[in-house]
Design a protein around this motif. Structure first.
Motif, short mmCIF file in Angstrom:
data_model
loop_
_atom_site.label_atom_id
_atom_site.label_comp_id
_atom_site.label_asym_id
_atom_site.label_seq_id
_atom_site.Cartn_x
_atom_site.Cartn_y
_atom_site.Cartn_z
N ASP A 164 6.52 -18.76 22.73
CA ASP A 164 5.21 -18.48 22.13
C ASP A 164 5.38 -18.17 20.64
O ASP A 164 6.31 -17.74 20.04
N CYS A 165 4.43 -19.02 20.14
CA CYS A 165 4.20 -18.72 18.57
C CYS A 165 2.87 -18.51 18.31
O CYS A 165 1.94 -18.97 18.42
N GLN A 166 2.81 -17.24 17.57
CA GLN A 166 1.51 -16.84 17.08
C GLN A 166 1.42 -16.99 15.66
O GLN A 166 2.26 -16.21 15.10
N PHE A 167 0.16 -17.39 15.02
CA PHE A 167 0.25 -17.68 13.67
C PHE A 167 -0.41 -16.29 13.15
O PHE A 167 -1.33 -16.28 13.48
N MET A 168 -0.12 -15.47 12.15
CA MET A 168 -0.72 -14.24 11.56
C MET A 168 -1.19 -14.58 10.17
O MET A 168 -0.41 -14.76 9.44
N PRO A 169 -2.52 -14.79 9.99
CA PRO A 169 -3.17 -15.06 8.76
C PRO A 169 -2.66 -13.83 7.74
O PRO A 169 -2.57 -12.73 8.10
N LEU A 170 -2.56 -14.46 6.56
CA LEU A 170 -2.24 -13.41 5.60
C LEU A 170 -3.59 -12.51 5.19
O LEU A 170 -4.42 -13.16 5.23
N GLU A 171 -3.41 -11.23 5.08
CA GLU A 171 -4.65 -10.55 5.11
C GLU A 171 -5.14 -10.12 3.80
O GLU A 171 -6.25 -9.95 3.66
N ARG A 172 -4.21 -10.45 2.85
CA ARG A 172 -4.47 -10.08 1.38
C ARG A 172 -5.23 -11.21 0.79
O ARG A 172 -5.29 -12.37 1.18
N LYS A 173 -6.29 -10.91 -0.31
CA LYS A 173 -7.14 -11.95 -0.75
C LYS A 173 -6.56 -12.49 -1.94
O LYS A 173 -7.19 -13.21 -2.80
N TYR A 174 -5.24 -11.83 -2.39
CA TYR A 174 -4.95 -12.26 -3.74
C TYR A 174 -3.23 -12.69 -3.57
O TYR A 174 -2.88 -12.17 -2.44
N ALA A 175 -2.86 -13.41 -4.42
CA ALA A 175 -1.36 -13.88 -4.29
C ALA A 175 -0.79 -12.97 -5.53
O ALA A 175 -1.36 -13.47 -6.75
N LEU A 176 0.22 -12.40 -5.54
CA LEU A 176 0.75 -11.68 -6.79
C LEU A 176 2.24 -12.20 -6.84
O LEU A 176 3.12 -12.34 -6.18
N HIS A 177 2.38 -12.83 -8.21
CA HIS A 177 3.61 -13.23 -8.78
C HIS A 177 4.07 -12.33 -9.66
O HIS A 177 3.42 -12.16 -10.79
N LEU A 178 5.25 -11.59 -9.52
CA LEU A 178 5.60 -10.59 -10.51
C LEU A 178 6.82 -11.32 -11.14
O LEU A 178 7.69 -11.73 -10.47
N LEU A 179 6.88 -11.16 -12.68
CA LEU A 179 8.02 -11.68 -13.24
C LEU A 179 8.65 -10.43 -13.92
O LEU A 179 8.01 -9.95 -14.77
N ILE A 180 9.94 -10.41 -13.73
CA ILE A 180 10.51 -8.98 -14.20
C ILE A 180 11.85 -9.29 -14.53
O ILE A 180 12.67 -9.89 -14.02
N ALA A 181 12.21 -8.52 -15.75
CA ALA A 181 13.41 -8.58 -16.17
C ALA A 181 14.45 -7.69 -15.33
O ALA A 181 13.84 -6.23 -14.89
N PRO A 182 15.49 -7.85 -14.65
CA PRO A 182 16.36 -7.05 -13.77
C PRO A 182 16.83 -5.91 -14.76
O PRO A 182 17.38 -6.08 -15.65
N THR A 183 17.11 -4.81 -13.92
CA THR A 183 17.60 -3.56 -14.49
C THR A 183 19.04 -3.71 -14.66
O THR A 183 19.59 -4.21 -13.89
N LYS A 184 19.57 -3.08 -15.80
CA LYS A 184 21.09 -2.85 -15.80
C LYS A 184 21.70 -2.52 -14.45
O LYS A 184 22.81 -3.23 -14.03
N ASN A 185 21.16 -1.50 -13.99
CA ASN A 185 21.74 -0.76 -12.55
C ASN A 185 21.04 -1.70 -11.37
O ASN A 185 19.85 -1.70 -11.37
N ASN A 186 21.95 -2.43 -10.73
CA ASN A 186 21.53 -3.23 -9.62
C ASN A 186 20.48 -2.44 -8.59
O ASN A 186 19.65 -2.79 -7.97
N GLU A 187 21.04 -1.14 -8.34
CA GLU A 187 20.16 -0.47 -7.11
C GLU A 187 18.77 -0.28 -7.48
O GLU A 187 17.99 -0.44 -6.73
N ARG A 188 18.57 -0.17 -8.77
CA ARG A 188 16.95 0.17 -9.22
C ARG A 188 15.91 -1.17 -8.95
O ARG A 188 15.26 -1.02 -8.40
#
Lengths: 231, 231
Positions: B63-87
């Protein structure tokens, strides 16, 4: 600007505790040097180092500037600590960065965590405060039973069960957060249905945190960030 | 409900990779058992286990059920990675819980981090997706030079320098987030003044993230949570 946190401020005398004194030594500060301090109560101090002891530093306060709180709301988060210490620790770090006033750790019906390390949490909060350029250290209240907590009228509580729930955006559609707010976040297993029933009965307001299921620590931070974003 | 993540879905055939297969074995699932899967593209599947291999599991899709995206926006975050991987890893985990569509890691003038572990980040995103009950896995784009990134008109960028800045609440005072948004977050040392000048020149919108100074990873999460809270 390198900031130190002074635990005591008494007129023109202030002092650093052992941890801040170690930090001072690492930075090779010496008697007679000038340093900037905060006391977590809104004061930004310019001090001269009088004496560097083994676990204590005496300071003379040369200038004291009071920085008024910029937020119009006071946020009191009551949250069940996560089983994994790290998760609640980073929540605290981030909540301090975003601004929060009181954090109370609570024991609920589904709690699996019955001890927290208060001194470690306080160190994390102080470090985050210095890093974020804020002046007010939140009050951190040790673990207490939910039934012993004094709940204010119209407190908020987030939960995953069915029931009347709104988002913070709905609650603050007419007016930005102003005044004092209590928000309760349950443990990994959520609040029990008995707890949820009681919250509704005594006037609590159910809170929806969006479409996804957030972890306890994510929910706590979501509250602090949303209040900041809506104000 | 225990969810598995299937990496391939082709009509009535699906399969689990090595990590998900290990997870299946830990849970003592056997050939013929029924399991629930998501594919990260909106599909919720009911599958029967056909074959459990060493690093691969074959499934039949019942069985395959398609779940539509509930959000009305699409967010694209462009971010510099932190020195510390965990963060940056916890930022990713929490951003997936709150809902995000694309994360691009960027190398900027002040970047000190020049490598990231993509497969580890993808594992963290999948784990957070399953835990949060969401159906859409964000696209994670590997480290690229900021100058190579295609910036859309009216992108947002957060910075700590002086300049024309507004909060997301100001930008969305008239209408909730709807459409596609790009938001840039700099590294620990912020964007350089040359980068900030260029952003303003090409139509970027300066963003204020409140009164405190947020760490890089806190800022990234603040963006994801604020979009969620304002929508």
């Amino acid at each position: 600007m390198q900031l130190f946190f002074c635990h005591t401020l008494n007129g023109s005398n202030a002092s650093l505790n052992d941890e801040e004194s170690r930090h001072l030594k690492v930075l090779r500060k010496q008697v007679g040097d000038s340093i900037a301090c905060i006391d977590g109560k809104g004061n930004l101090l310019k001090c001269t180092i009088l004496k560097i002891g083994k676990d204590h530093t005496d300071l003379q306060v040369d200038d004291c500037q009071f920085m008024p709180l910029e937020r119009k709301y006071a946020l009191h988060l009551l949250i069940a600590p996560t089983k994994n210490n790290e998760r609640i620790e980073w929540m605290l770090e981030k909540a301090v960065e975003c601004g929060i006033d009181v954090i109370t750790f609570i024991e609920t019906d589904h709690s699996e965590k019955h001890r927290i390390n208060m001194s470690r949490l306080e160190r994390i909060a102080i470090s985050a405060l210095k890093q974020s350029g804020r002046y007010y250290l939140p009050e951190i209240q040790s673990l207490q039973k939910l039934s012993d907590v004094q709940l204010e009228p119209c407190f908020f509580f987030a939960h995953c069960a069915e029931g009347n729930k709104n988002t913070l955006k709905d609650y603050f559609a007419q007016q930005s957060p102003q005044g004092n707010y209590q928000v309760l976040i349950g443990p990994e297993g959520d609040f029990s249905s008995a707890e949820i029933d009681r919250f509704y009965k005594i006037g609590g307001q159910g809170l929806s945190l969006g479409t996804g299921r957030l972890r306890t620590e994510t929910a706590g931070l979501y509250i602090a960030m949303t209040f900041s974003a809506l104000s």
